[in-house]
Design an enzyme around this catalytic site. Structure first.
Site, PDB file in Angstrom:
ATOM      1  N   GLU A   1      -4.115   1.653  -7.294  1.00 31.70           N
ATOM      2  CA  GLU A   1      -4.468   2.632  -6.272  1.00 31.70           C
ATOM      3  C   GLU A   1      -3.475   3.788  -6.306  1.00 31.70           C
ATOM      4  O   GLU A   1      -2.498   3.806  -5.553  1.00 31.70           O
ATOM      5  CB  GLU A   1      -4.483   1.947  -4.903  1.00 31.70           C
TER       6      GLU A   1
ATOM      7  N   HIS B   1       0.846  -1.199   0.000  1.00 30.36           N
ATOM      8  CA  HIS B   1       0.000   0.000   0.000  1.00 30.36           C
ATOM      9  C   HIS B   1       0.881   1.248   0.000  1.00 30.36           C
ATOM     10  O   HIS B   1       1.924   1.284   0.643  1.00 30.36           O
ATOM     11  CB  HIS B   1      -0.911  -0.007   1.238  1.00 30.36           C
TER      12      HIS B   1
END
Ligand code: PGA
Length: 255
Positions: free
Chosen positions: A164, A94
């Site tokens: 993302e 992430h």
């Protein structure tokens, strides 16, 4: 492609207490129980994993991170431990971990390999830090090449790639969701890059999902026009009604 949509609740370092975590899980579970065409994953912070896992009926248990080995690694949590708690999906790479904890592609590569080797399902986050024009960032190809290096081809069916871009994460200053058109082009690009390394079959066997300011008001754009196979949801996953609405919108798209 005939697969269920994958909607992942990434709670990050929320909520503050175990009581709130269990209550949020119960509300989400009650809300999403009837939506059978969507696979829902709840990824709580580590300390809440056992209690959230015990509360789940329909949804799958996820984790936001892992370490690639067990042993003398102070402060880390091993894949075996997560597996033992019933975790099925594990997020890796992430952008917040890269920004605040200095995670590198090399470390992410070790985690992806260890997760696939253990039979778990990594959700690999890729994406650029800043958007320059409307061009798809070539950074994504480099990330995929590095983090998927020497991964066993036949294990890649368990991989989900989450596009993302850091600039679209709702808590970033000036954040806004990506456009459905760009998300669509990026999904094709990700599959093309993976296809170049591992062939078409692998590229189409894995799921590609989108994350970044996803809400009930925009989920349909990403799934229908953007042709994404799911979403990684941060802030909106802390609101049980809003998260349930996202799942319900996704469910309604599959006949
Ligand atoms: P957001 O976060 O939905 O709040 O933008 C997404 C994520 O970081 O996973």
């Amino acid at each position: 492609m005939g697969r269920k949509f994958l909607i992942v609740a990434n709670w990050k370092a929320n909520p503050r207490t175990l009581k709130e975590a269990v209550s949020l899980t119960q509300k989400i579970e009650r809300g999403v129980a009837k939506y059978r065409r969507v696979e829902v994953v709840i990824a709580p912070p580590f300390p809440f994993i056992p209690a959230v896992g015990r509360t789940l009926k329909k949804s799958r248990l996820g984790a936001q991170n892992c370490f690639f080995s067990s042993g003398p690694y102070t402060g880390e949590v091993s894949i075996e431990q997560l597996k033992n708690m019933g975790v099925e999906y594990v997020m890796v790479g992430h952008s917040e971990r890269k920004t605040y904890l200095g995670e590198t592609d090399d470390l992410i590569n070790k985690k992806v390999k260890a997760l696939l080797g253990a039979g778990l399902k990594p959700i690999l986050c890729v994406g650029e830090k800043e958007r320059v024009g409307e061009e798809i960032s070539r950074v994504i190809a480099g990330q995929l090449k590095n983090v998927l290096a020497s991964v066993k081809k036949n294990s890649l069916k368990n991989l989900t790639v989450a596009y993302e871009p850091a600039w679209s994460i709702s808590t970033m200053p000036g954040a806004h969701p990506d456009t459905a058109d760009n998300v669509f082009r990026t999904m094709i690009y990700i599959r093309k890059v993976v296809s170049g390394f591992w062939g078409r079959e692998v590229a189409h066997a894995m799921r590609v999902i989108y994350g970044g300011s996803v809400k009930s008001a925009n989920i349909v754009y990403f799934l229908k026009e953007g042709k994404m196979e799911g979403a990684l949801v941060g802030s909106a996953s802390l609101d049980s009604l809003e998260f349930t609405k996202i799942v319900s919108e996704a469910n309604a798209l599959i006949p």
